[in-house]
Structure formats: structure tokens, C-alpha cells
Scaffold this active site. Structure first.
Site, PDB file in Angstrom:
ATOM      1  N   ARG A  21     -19.667 -17.689 -29.005  1.00  9.51           N
ATOM      2  CA  ARG A  21     -20.966 -17.391 -29.473  1.00  9.51           C
ATOM      3  C   ARG A  21     -21.863 -18.490 -30.003  1.00  9.51           C
ATOM      4  O   ARG A  21     -22.635 -18.155 -30.695  1.00  9.51           O
ATOM      5  CB  ARG A  21     -20.910 -16.378 -30.438  1.00  9.51           C
ATOM      6  CG  ARG A  21     -20.552 -14.888 -29.945  1.00  9.51           C
ATOM      7  CD  ARG A  21     -21.499 -14.187 -28.973  1.00  9.51           C
ATOM      8  NE  ARG A  21     -20.986 -13.019 -28.305  1.00  9.51           N
ATOM      9  CZ  ARG A  21     -21.021 -11.839 -28.670  1.00  9.51           C
ATOM     10  NH1 ARG A  21     -21.790 -11.416 -29.790  1.00  9.51           N
ATOM     11  NH2 ARG A  21     -20.633 -10.740 -27.973  1.00  9.51           N
ATOM     12  N   ARG A  25     -28.007 -15.157 -31.907  1.00 10.03           N
ATOM     13  CA  ARG A  25     -28.973 -14.867 -33.095  1.00 10.03           C
ATOM     14  C   ARG A  25     -28.752 -15.826 -34.083  1.00 10.03           C
ATOM     15  O   ARG A  25     -29.878 -15.797 -34.679  1.00 10.03           O
ATOM     16  CB  ARG A  25     -28.455 -13.456 -33.356  1.00 10.03           C
ATOM     17  CG  ARG A  25     -28.802 -12.282 -32.436  1.00 10.03           C
ATOM     18  CD  ARG A  25     -29.963 -11.445 -32.750  1.00 10.03           C
ATOM     19  NE  ARG A  25     -30.734 -10.934 -31.677  1.00 10.03           N
ATOM     20  CZ  ARG A  25     -30.925  -9.861 -31.382  1.00 10.03           C
ATOM     21  NH1 ARG A  25     -29.975  -8.946 -32.020  1.00 10.03           N
ATOM     22  NH2 ARG A  25     -31.720  -9.525 -30.342  1.00 10.03           N
ATOM     23  N   ARG A  34     -35.417 -15.207 -26.982  1.00  8.32           N
ATOM     24  CA  ARG A  34     -35.009 -13.844 -26.591  1.00  8.32           C
ATOM     25  C   ARG A  34     -36.246 -12.890 -26.392  1.00  8.32           C
ATOM     26  O   ARG A  34     -36.152 -11.722 -25.743  1.00  8.32           O
ATOM     27  CB  ARG A  34     -33.973 -13.454 -27.714  1.00  8.32           C
ATOM     28  CG  ARG A  34     -33.409 -11.916 -27.758  1.00  8.32           C
ATOM     29  CD  ARG A  34     -32.627 -11.519 -26.550  1.00  8.32           C
ATOM     30  NE  ARG A  34     -32.106 -10.271 -26.524  1.00  8.32           N
ATOM     31  CZ  ARG A  34     -33.133  -9.542 -25.774  1.00  8.32           C
ATOM     32  NH1 ARG A  34     -34.177  -9.738 -25.608  1.00  8.32           N
ATOM     33  NH2 ARG A  34     -32.770  -8.094 -26.147  1.00  8.32           N
ATOM     34  N   ASP A  71     -22.810 -11.820 -20.419  1.00  9.10           N
ATOM     35  CA  ASP A  71     -22.091 -10.899 -21.296  1.00  9.10           C
ATOM     36  C   ASP A  71     -20.886 -10.175 -20.268  1.00  9.10           C
ATOM     37  O   ASP A  71     -21.075  -9.920 -19.230  1.00  9.10           O
ATOM     38  CB  ASP A  71     -22.903  -9.713 -21.695  1.00  9.10           C
ATOM     39  CG  ASP A  71     -22.307  -8.831 -23.013  1.00  9.10           C
ATOM     40  OD1 ASP A  71     -22.507  -9.611 -24.017  1.00  9.10           O
ATOM     41  OD2 ASP A  71     -21.810  -8.024 -22.718  1.00  9.10           O
ATOM     42  N   TYR A 145     -14.940  -0.526 -23.204  1.00  4.80           N
ATOM     43  CA  TYR A 145     -16.255  -0.206 -23.172  1.00  4.80           C
ATOM     44  C   TYR A 145     -16.727   0.977 -22.269  1.00  4.80           C
ATOM     45  O   TYR A 145     -17.770   1.647 -22.252  1.00  4.80           O
ATOM     46  CB  TYR A 145     -17.172  -1.585 -22.946  1.00  4.80           C
ATOM     47  CG  TYR A 145     -17.119  -2.512 -24.228  1.00  4.80           C
ATOM     48  CD1 TYR A 145     -17.910  -2.036 -25.576  1.00  4.80           C
ATOM     49  CD2 TYR A 145     -16.210  -3.395 -24.249  1.00  4.80           C
ATOM     50  CE1 TYR A 145     -17.625  -2.955 -26.665  1.00  4.80           C
ATOM     51  CE2 TYR A 145     -16.149  -4.292 -25.452  1.00  4.80           C
ATOM     52  CZ  TYR A 145     -16.847  -4.163 -26.395  1.00  4.80           C
ATOM     53  OH  TYR A 145     -16.895  -4.985 -27.528  1.00  4.80           O
TER      54      TYR A 145
HETATM   55  O1  1CP Z   1     -22.648 -18.510 -26.542  1.00  2.07           O
HETATM   56  C1  1CP Z   1     -22.002 -17.498 -26.069  1.00  2.07           C
HETATM   57  O2  1CP Z   1     -20.887 -17.514 -26.235  1.00  2.07           O
HETATM   58  C2  1CP Z   1     -22.922 -16.563 -25.297  1.00  2.07           C
HETATM   59  C3  1CP Z   1     -22.447 -16.006 -24.169  1.00  2.07           C
HETATM   60  C4  1CP Z   1     -21.820 -14.407 -24.385  1.00  2.07           C
HETATM   61  C5  1CP Z   1     -20.450 -14.221 -24.457  1.00  2.07           C
HETATM   62  C6  1CP Z   1     -19.130 -15.046 -23.984  1.00  2.07           C
HETATM   63  C7  1CP Z   1     -22.538 -13.543 -24.840  1.00  2.07           C
HETATM   64  C8  1CP Z   1     -23.728 -13.183 -25.410  1.00  2.07           C
HETATM   65  N1  1CP Z   1     -21.266 -12.459 -25.068  1.00  2.07           N
HETATM   66  C9  1CP Z   1     -20.289 -12.918 -24.706  1.00  2.07           C
HETATM   67  C10 1CP Z   1     -19.019 -11.995 -24.561  1.00  2.07           C
HETATM   68  C11 1CP Z   1     -19.122 -10.872 -25.183  1.00  2.07           C
HETATM   69  N2  1CP Z   1     -19.725  -9.874 -25.119  1.00  2.07           N
HETATM   70  C12 1CP Z   1     -17.625 -10.295 -25.647  1.00  2.07           C
HETATM   71  C13 1CP Z   1     -16.457 -11.186 -25.854  1.00  2.07           C
HETATM   72  C14 1CP Z   1     -16.303 -11.936 -26.791  1.00  2.07           C
HETATM   73  C15 1CP Z   1     -16.256 -11.261 -28.386  1.00  2.07           C
HETATM   74  O3  1CP Z   1     -15.429 -10.550 -28.532  1.00  2.07           O
HETATM   75  O4  1CP Z   1     -17.264 -11.520 -29.129  1.00  2.07           O
HETATM   76  C16 1CP Z   1     -17.884  -9.005 -26.052  1.00  2.07           C
HETATM   77  C17 1CP Z   1     -16.885  -7.986 -26.694  1.00  2.07           C
HETATM   78  C18 1CP Z   1     -19.152  -8.595 -25.675  1.00  2.07           C
HETATM   79  C19 1CP Z   1     -19.768  -7.347 -25.953  1.00  2.07           C
HETATM   80  C20 1CP Z   1     -21.121  -7.162 -26.431  1.00  2.07           C
HETATM   81  N3  1CP Z   1     -22.275  -7.784 -26.227  1.00  2.07           N
HETATM   82  C21 1CP Z   1     -21.330  -6.720 -27.826  1.00  2.07           C
HETATM   83  C22 1CP Z   1     -20.365  -5.915 -28.423  1.00  2.07           C
HETATM   84  C23 1CP Z   1     -19.359  -6.554 -29.422  1.00  2.07           C
HETATM   85  C24 1CP Z   1     -18.558  -5.240 -30.107  1.00  2.07           C
HETATM   86  O5  1CP Z   1     -18.667  -5.289 -31.519  1.00  2.07           O
HETATM   87  O6  1CP Z   1     -18.102  -4.457 -29.541  1.00  2.07           O
HETATM   88  C25 1CP Z   1     -22.589  -7.082 -28.111  1.00  2.07           C
HETATM   89  C26 1CP Z   1     -23.466  -6.560 -29.459  1.00  2.07           C
HETATM   90  C27 1CP Z   1     -23.172  -7.953 -27.166  1.00  2.07           C
HETATM   91  C28 1CP Z   1     -24.497  -8.503 -27.202  1.00  2.07           C
HETATM   92  C29 1CP Z   1     -24.656 -10.119 -27.032  1.00  2.07           C
HETATM   93  N4  1CP Z   1     -24.004 -10.665 -26.128  1.00  2.07           N
HETATM   94  C30 1CP Z   1     -24.196 -11.951 -26.123  1.00  2.07           C
HETATM   95  C31 1CP Z   1     -25.189 -12.114 -27.350  1.00  2.07           C
HETATM   96  C32 1CP Z   1     -25.421 -13.428 -27.821  1.00  2.07           C
HETATM   97  C33 1CP Z   1     -25.297 -10.761 -27.878  1.00  2.07           C
HETATM   98  C34 1CP Z   1     -26.148 -10.178 -28.965  1.00  2.07           C
HETATM   99  C35 1CP Z   1     -27.348  -9.848 -28.394  1.00  2.07           C
HETATM  100  C36 1CP Z   1     -28.657 -11.078 -28.669  1.00  2.07           C
HETATM  101  O7  1CP Z   1     -28.240 -12.000 -29.538  1.00  2.07           O
HETATM  102  O8  1CP Z   1     -29.645 -10.500 -28.427  1.00  2.07           O
END
Ligand code: 1CP
Length: 339
Positions: A21, A25, A34, A71, A145
């Protein structure tokens, strides 16, 4: 590329570093970018915006690898399961009920074409010494999910299904295998150097269930990828697995590197896992949030125990409230640790 050297067991003098990540944000530049798209899926599917988000942390902090901005939930999206991200909250997916299963799983890889265009753009801009990491979720994590419809600490619907309806689970996992294989293959063709499989909810399973829904599907996916792309290394991240399951995962799945969450003791990593595969990760994201001496002391401990042939990373993603200065501090400190 120093990251690839570690993955290929070539001796390095310092640890390559990137952070899960690393885009997102906590970065003011990301928040600004964003705002240029409506929904989060729209953002992920806008190659220009997603390529900028991928490169922002590299330009600002100089990590050794960029991770594609996308994602894990783009796979359900490409199955035509509705996915929305509420502002500030987690994802909401259309309920995947058994009655609807056949109608709902309407896979179309073309829906993800913008992701491959993002990769091409980043590939053109990224320095030659930096690796580009592509990724997907682990099949079990994506199934969690898809079945639950939203983020939950325990994903009871997926667990119940694994236990009481193995036939449906097999149907879903088989569909996810084919989809993920195609998606990751296309990422490689577009230019990624390395893949990471995020099995973020692997820790919900133990023993025989861990074997069936984490080890076996990962092994099958890695074998299928290696048959076509033998030179692309795969990092597997079975977050939250028990130590004995971590050991099995390292020994049996065929991944080239194992990602450690922050609960894996360094001593166990050094004495057991490190003898099986190169490792990545382990710094507690809370320490990055705090910054300063406690963060650096732990980073140095990771270097002493596992370095320099260890991919420095966190045990999970960067926490949203983390000051960007701490990230700058950590990356330059890790790069200064040399043998
Ligand atoms: O720098 C990076 O890593 C950006 C790319 C990235 C990756 C590798 C994002 C962007 N998401 C992910 C993987 C991801 N998405 C995972 C696996 C890693 C982890 O365990 O964190 C998972 C579970 C998700 C699912 C997901 N996406 C959630 C739910 C998490 C949960 O608590 O179950 C959420 C909130 C997101 C949104 C998301 N994805 C990525 C970002 C930056 C965001 C936040 C939204 C935003 O900032 O606008």
C-alpha cells in the site's frame, strides 16, 4: 534490479525495499489524484491516473519496486459481480448466492484491459533498476469477498461454505483459478517483472482447510504460471497463517519468496523459513506510523536477522494516518544498511 537479485538468490549488499500500500490515502498527492475519478473502480480503470498513482511513491521516496495500482476486487468486477467502494469504508459486493452462481459468473477479461494499459505506461516511465510488481488476490481471499459481500473480520459465509458446501466452493475456486491465471498472464505480457499473490485472509484457515483452500490453489496457480512464464518470480503472502502453515506454504506452493506478516517471529523466519525460500516483509505497520528510533531499531533487527538478501517490507499495508515523512525516513534508512 536488486529486487530480482534477491528473488533469484543472487547475493546483494543491501535489502531492496518497497511497502505494501505504498500508494494510497496517506499520500496527499494520491488524495488529490483520487478526486479526478468518481468511483474507486473507475480510478483503477483510468490508465493515466492509475499509472500516476503507481509512480508517485517511487518518485517521492525512491523504493526499489513499484506495485501496479489496482485492486484484488477487480476480479469479481470482471466476473460482472457489482463492486462499489463507499467513501472511507470498505468494499460492498453484490451478494453471490448459490442460486445466482451460474448467471453471475460471467467472466470477461476485456473489462480489465485498462489495467494492462496502466502497466504499459508505467513500464515506459519506470527506471530500469526498479522492478514493477503485478498482483492478484489469493483465490481464497477473493472468494471470501465474493461470498461475504463486504469486509468482515472473519468472513463467516466463506468459512461455512468451505465446511458445509465443498462442491460450491470448488466451483468458485476453479472459476477463480482460470480467471486469475489469465489476468496474471496478461499482466506479465504487458510488462510486470514480478507477481505477488495477496492471500490476506489465509489466516482464517488452519490445517486441512489451509491445505485445501490456500496451499493447493496456490500451488496449482504457480505451476500453471511457471509452465508459461518460468522466469517471472512469484511472491506469496499468506497473511496470518500459523507458523506451521507458513512453513508448509514455503515448502509446498512453489512460490519464489514468502511474505511475512508482523506476527512471524524473526527467529522462526531465520531458522526455518529462510532456509526454504527468500523472504519479504515483517515490519509492523504501527512502527511506521510511530516512526523514529523504535521503527529504525526494528528495521535494523530485520537486517541483522534476515538481510541483506531479504526484501524489506511491512507485515501488512501502510496505515492511512502514517506521516509521509516516516516513509521517507524508513526507505532511506533501510537503503543505508549495507554489509
Ligand atoms: O500501493 C499499493 O499497494 C496499491 C495497490 C493496491 C493493492 C496491492 C490496492 C489499492 N489494493 C491492493 C490489494 C488489496 N485490496 C488487498 C490485499 C492487501 C491487503 O490485505 O491490504 C485487499 C484485501 C484489498 C481489498 C480492499 N481494497 C479493501 C478492503 C480491505 C479489508 O479491510 O477487507 C479496501 C478498502 C480497498 C480499497 C483500496 N485499494 C487500494 C487502495 C489505495 C484502497 C483505498 C481506497 C482509496 O484510497 O481510494
Amino acid at each position: 534490479m536488486i529486487l530480482l537479485n534477491v528473488l533469484r538468490n543472487i547475493q546483494t549488499t543491501r535489502m531492496p525495499v518497497w511497502l505494501m500500500r505504498q500508494a494510497g490515502r496517506y499520500l496527499p498527492e494520491y488524495r488529490e489524484l483520487r478526486n479526478k475519478a468518481d468511483g474507486f473502480i473507475d480510478f483503477c480503470l483510468s490508465p493515466e491516473l492509475a499509472a500516476r498513482a503507481t509512480l508517485q511513491p517511487i518518485e517521492k521516496f525512491g523504493m526499489d519496486a513499484a506495485i501496479l495500482f489496482a485492486d484484488i476486487l477487480l476480479i469479481p468486477f470482471a466476473f460482472d459481480q457489482k463492486v462499489v467502494f463507499n467513501e472511507g469504508g470498505g468494499p460492498i459486493l453484490e451478494a453471490l448466492s448459490e442460486e445466482k452462481q451460474l448467471g453471475l459468473l460471467n467472466w470477461d477479461i476485456e473489462r480489465l484491459n485498462p489495467v494492462f494499459e496502466t502497466i504499459e505506461r508505467v513500464y515506459d516511465e519506470l527506471d530500469d533498476d526498479k522492478a514493477l510488481i503485478g498482483f492478484s488476490g489469493g483465490l481464497w481471499t477473493v472468494a471470501c469477498y465474493m461470498m461475504q459481500g463486504r469486509s468482515q473480520p472473519s468472513f463467516p459465509k466463506a468459512l461455512a461454505c468451505a465446511q458445509y458446501d465443498p462442491e460450491f466452493m470448488k466451483f468458485l475456486m476453479d472459476a477463480l483459478h482460470d480467471a486469475t491465471l489469465e489476468y496474471l498472464g496478461r499482466q506479465i505480457e504487458a510488462g510486470v517483472d514480478v507477481l505477488q499473490i495477496f492471500d490476506s485472509h489465509a489466516g482464517l484457515l488452519q490445517g486441512a482447510f489451509f491445505d485445501k483452500y490456500v496451499i493447493q490453489p496456490t500451488k496449482d496457480l504457480v505451476a500453471a504460471l511457471k509452465a508459461e512464464y518460468p522466469n517471472v518470480p512469484v511472491i506469496g503472502f499468506p497473511r496470518g497463517a500459523s507458523l506451521s502453515d507458513y512453513e508448509k506454504y514455503a515448502a509446498e506452493t512453489g512460490v519464489d519468496c514468502v511474505g511475512l506478516d508482523q506476527d512471524v517471529p524473526l527467529e522462526f523466519a531465520r531458522r526455518t523459513l529462510r532456509l526454504i525460500k527468500p523472504l519479504q516483509g515483517n515490519l509492523d505497520p504501527e512502527l511506521l506510523l510511530k516512526g523514529g528510533a523504535p521503527m529504525k531499531n526494528e528495521a535494523e533487527k530485520i537486517f541483522r536477522e534476515l538481510g541483506p538478501n531479504h526484501i524489506f517490507n511491512l507485515g501488512h499495508g501502510i496505515i492511512k494516518e502514517t506521516p509521509p515523512e516516516n516513509v521517507a525516513d524508513l526507505v532511506s534508512f533501510v537503503k543505508s544498511l549495507t554489509v
